[in-house]
Design an enzyme around this catalytic site. Structure first.
Site, short mmCIF file in Angstrom:
data_model
loop_
_atom_site.label_atom_id
_atom_site.label_comp_id
_atom_site.label_asym_id
_atom_site.label_seq_id
_atom_site.Cartn_x
_atom_site.Cartn_y
_atom_site.Cartn_z
CG ASN A 218 -1.88 1.11 1.29
OD1 ASN A 218 -1.81 2.03 0.46
ND2 ASN A 218 -2.78 1.08 2.24
NE ARG B 85 -6.29 1.39 -0.17
CZ ARG B 85 -6.33 2.57 0.43
NH1 ARG B 85 -5.23 3.11 0.94
NH2 ARG B 85 -7.46 3.21 0.52
N GLY C 131 -13.42 4.41 10.25
CA GLY C 131 -12.04 4.58 10.68
C GLY C 131 -11.76 6.06 10.71
CG ASN C 132 -8.40 9.54 10.51
OD1 ASN C 132 -9.05 10.22 11.31
ND2 ASN C 132 -7.40 10.05 9.81
N GLY C 133 -10.95 7.67 7.99
CA GLY C 133 -11.91 7.86 6.91
C GLY C 133 -13.11 6.98 7.21
NE ARG D 141 -10.96 12.42 3.22
CZ ARG D 141 -10.64 11.14 3.28
NH1 ARG D 141 -11.49 10.26 3.79
NH2 ARG D 141 -9.47 10.73 2.84
CG ASP E 110 -7.86 8.76 18.44
OD1 ASP E 110 -8.87 8.21 18.94
OD2 ASP E 110 -6.78 8.17 18.28
NE ARG F 177 -7.86 5.67 20.25
CZ ARG F 177 -6.91 5.00 19.59
NH1 ARG F 177 -6.48 3.86 20.07
NH2 ARG F 177 -6.41 5.45 18.48
N GLY G 68 -11.36 1.06 12.66
CA GLY G 68 -10.89 1.50 13.98
C GLY G 68 -12.00 1.90 14.94
N GLY H 62 -15.47 1.55 14.31
CA GLY H 62 -16.53 0.55 14.28
C GLY H 62 -16.21 -0.69 15.11
CD GLU H 63 -12.07 -3.63 13.17
OE1 GLU H 63 -11.06 -3.90 13.84
OE2 GLU H 63 -12.06 -3.52 11.93
CD GLU I 74 -9.05 -1.44 3.86
OE1 GLU I 74 -8.70 -0.99 4.97
OE2 GLU I 74 -9.31 -0.71 2.90
P1 AMP Z 1 -8.55 3.27 11.05
O1 AMP Z 1 -8.57 4.40 10.05
O2 AMP Z 1 -9.49 2.16 10.71
O3 AMP Z 1 -7.17 2.80 11.40
O4 AMP Z 1 -9.15 3.90 12.42
C1 AMP Z 1 -8.46 4.87 13.15
C2 AMP Z 1 -9.41 5.54 14.12
O5 AMP Z 1 -10.04 4.56 14.93
C3 AMP Z 1 -8.73 6.46 15.15
O6 AMP Z 1 -8.56 7.76 14.62
C4 AMP Z 1 -9.70 6.47 16.30
O7 AMP Z 1 -10.66 7.49 16.12
C5 AMP Z 1 -10.43 5.14 16.17
N1 AMP Z 1 -10.10 4.21 17.24
C6 AMP Z 1 -9.09 3.34 17.30
N2 AMP Z 1 -9.12 2.66 18.47
C7 AMP Z 1 -10.20 3.10 19.14
C8 AMP Z 1 -10.79 2.79 20.40
N3 AMP Z 1 -10.26 1.88 21.22
N4 AMP Z 1 -11.90 3.48 20.74
C9 AMP Z 1 -12.43 4.39 19.92
N5 AMP Z 1 -11.93 4.73 18.72
C10 AMP Z 1 -10.83 4.09 18.34
#
Ligand code: AMP
Length: 406
Positions: free
Chosen positions: A8, A89, A208-210, A239, A280, A282, A328, A330-331, A382
């Site tokens: 990627n 990717r 996630g962030n996106g 965004r 973020d 969190r 991030g 959602g999980e 992914e």
């Molecule tokens: P991703 O783009 O899928 O890697 O997701 C990143 C985002 O997931 C981060 O900017 C956080 O906002 C969110 N994230 C990651 N871990 C947690 C958590 N334990 N609780 C809440 N949000 C989280």
């Protein structure tokens, strides 16, 4: 064992994994950051061992050479690991690709032509493929497009209500993004439920962030929230998601902002970051706990947008069987999941508070037994999806005696 090296390639980074697509496991995982800066950084993990290097890396070619040197020095040996393909990717496949494709000159030309539609991503993806072809010429290189899953959206979902000639001339339509994740997660959700994918009406929320939402009927995408670019749709880390385009006209005319300034504002300084100072979730939750009103409002805007998309897609699908959270947020974020479905019992959507615990590492159903809509958390992967798609093209191509690329 047969493995795929998944690459990627970003503007200043290369993420990679050596994946065993059959076993569904990563044999090695690494990241090269800050390419082109005075101090670049490589992390390579394999077999419980982490190797780090800090050194200047001038460009992607050198980055990939360093990456291969890591495999030589730390392992695993790529030949011994049975590398059968490199999976790349690629963000934008435009109208051309609805699935993975073995890279040849025509594919390279098309990815190049599509650069104006994804100026931040496709040039970097292309660079990764070009240096990959030069350094690993003996295995097929496969491009896996973020847009492919959405290539065959119904015309009514993909077409903007814009002057047809302008739209046609400038290739303006809804392309979507995160497609590899939406495809992987919707298939996995069916597997977890023990149901036939063909029978399911699903919504997938990749947060996630996106962040993006998709409506999937019988395994095919019928709508998605990201549009011409990943800017449209849900509230994201930085965004805006949906916004009246007239805001851009207003800022250009009255705030002395250029198109590039507004692009940066909408893509990098908005969303949760613009509303609270933090992208973020969190940290946003921490601010809410400390009584910060702006953070509380941001969370309300975020979850309200999710509810609007869930309701809209349930209508588009004519009913709903499964709703799945991934990525991030959602999980990991039980509060967001609960907020996203609050008040949607009338659609049959409910979650069990005990099942909706904070950290879910395995695919899990979080709705109560017997609920009309199954709500799930499914970790996305992914890299595995790219590896599986790349591997799926290898035997036929190898059998056809594909010459080594170079
Ligand atoms: P991703 O783009 O899928 O890697 O997701 C990143 C985002 O997931 C981060 O900017 C956080 O906002 C969110 N994230 C990651 N871990 C947690 C958590 N334990 N609780 C809440 N949000 C989280």
């Amino acid at each position: 064992m047969s493995t795929v090296l998944v690459i990627n390639s970003g503007s200043s980074s290369i993420k990679y994994q050596l994946v065993d697509p059959g076993a569904g496991t990563a044999v090695a995982v690494g990241l090269i950051e800050r390419i082109g800066e005075s101090q670049s950084h490589i992390v390579h993990r394999t077999d419980g061992h982490t190797e780090e290097r800090r050194l200047p890396i001038a460009d992607h070619g050198e980055g990939l050479r360093r990456l291969l040197a890591m495999f030589d020095a730390v392992g695993p040996d790529l030949t011994a690991a049975g590398i059968c393909a490199v999976g790349h990717r690629v963000v934008m496949g435009g109208r051309h690709y609805d699935g993975p494709v073995v890279v040849d000159q025509e594919v390279l030309d098309r990815i190049t032509e599509l650069c104006p539609l994804a100026p931040l991503h496709n040039p970097a993806n292309l660079k990764g493929i070009q240096v990959g072809l030069a350094l690993l010429p003996d295995v097929p290189h496969v491009a896996v497009f973020d847009t492919a899953f959405f290539r065959n959206l119904p015309a009514a979902a993909a077409t903007y209500a814009l002057d047809r000639e302008v739209a046609e001339k400038y290739a303006v339509r809804r392309y979507g993004a995160h497609g590899t994740s939406h495809q992987y997660v919707s298939a996995k959700a069916a597997e977890v439920l023990g149901r036939d994918l063909a029978d399911l009406r699903q919504i997938v929320l990749h947060l996630g962030n996106g962040a993006s939402a998709s409506a999937v009927a019988g395994g095919a995408a019928v709508d998605t929230s990201m549009g011409f670019t990943p800017l449209e749709g849900l509230v994201m880390g930085t965004r805006t998601g949906d916004i009246d385009p007239a805001v851009a006209f207003h800022l250009e005319r009255n705030a002395g902002m250029s198109v590039d300034d507004i692009d940066t504002l909408f893509n990098k300084r908005s969303g949760l970051k613009g509303l609270t100072g933090e992208n973020d979730l969190r940290l946003v939750h921490k601010m809410v706990a400390d009584g910060d009103d702006a953070a509380r409002l941001a969370l309300e805007i975020y979850t309200r947008r999710l509810r609007k998309y869930i309701g809209g897609y349930a209508a588009v699908l004519g009913g709903l069987d499964a709703l799945t959270f991934t990525a991030g947020v959602g999980e990991n974020d039980a509060t967001v999941r609960a907020g996203a479905v609050e008040g949607l019992e009338f659609l049959g959507i409910r979650i069990d508070p005990d099942r909706n615990t904070d950290r879910i590492k395995e695919p899990t159903v979080i709705s109560p037994d017997g609920a009309p809509v199954a709500v799930l958390v499914v970790p996305t992967n992914e890299e595995l999806a790219i590896a599986q798609q790349a591997a799926s093209l290898v035997p036929a191509e190898a059998g056809a005696g594909r010459p080594a690329a170079g």
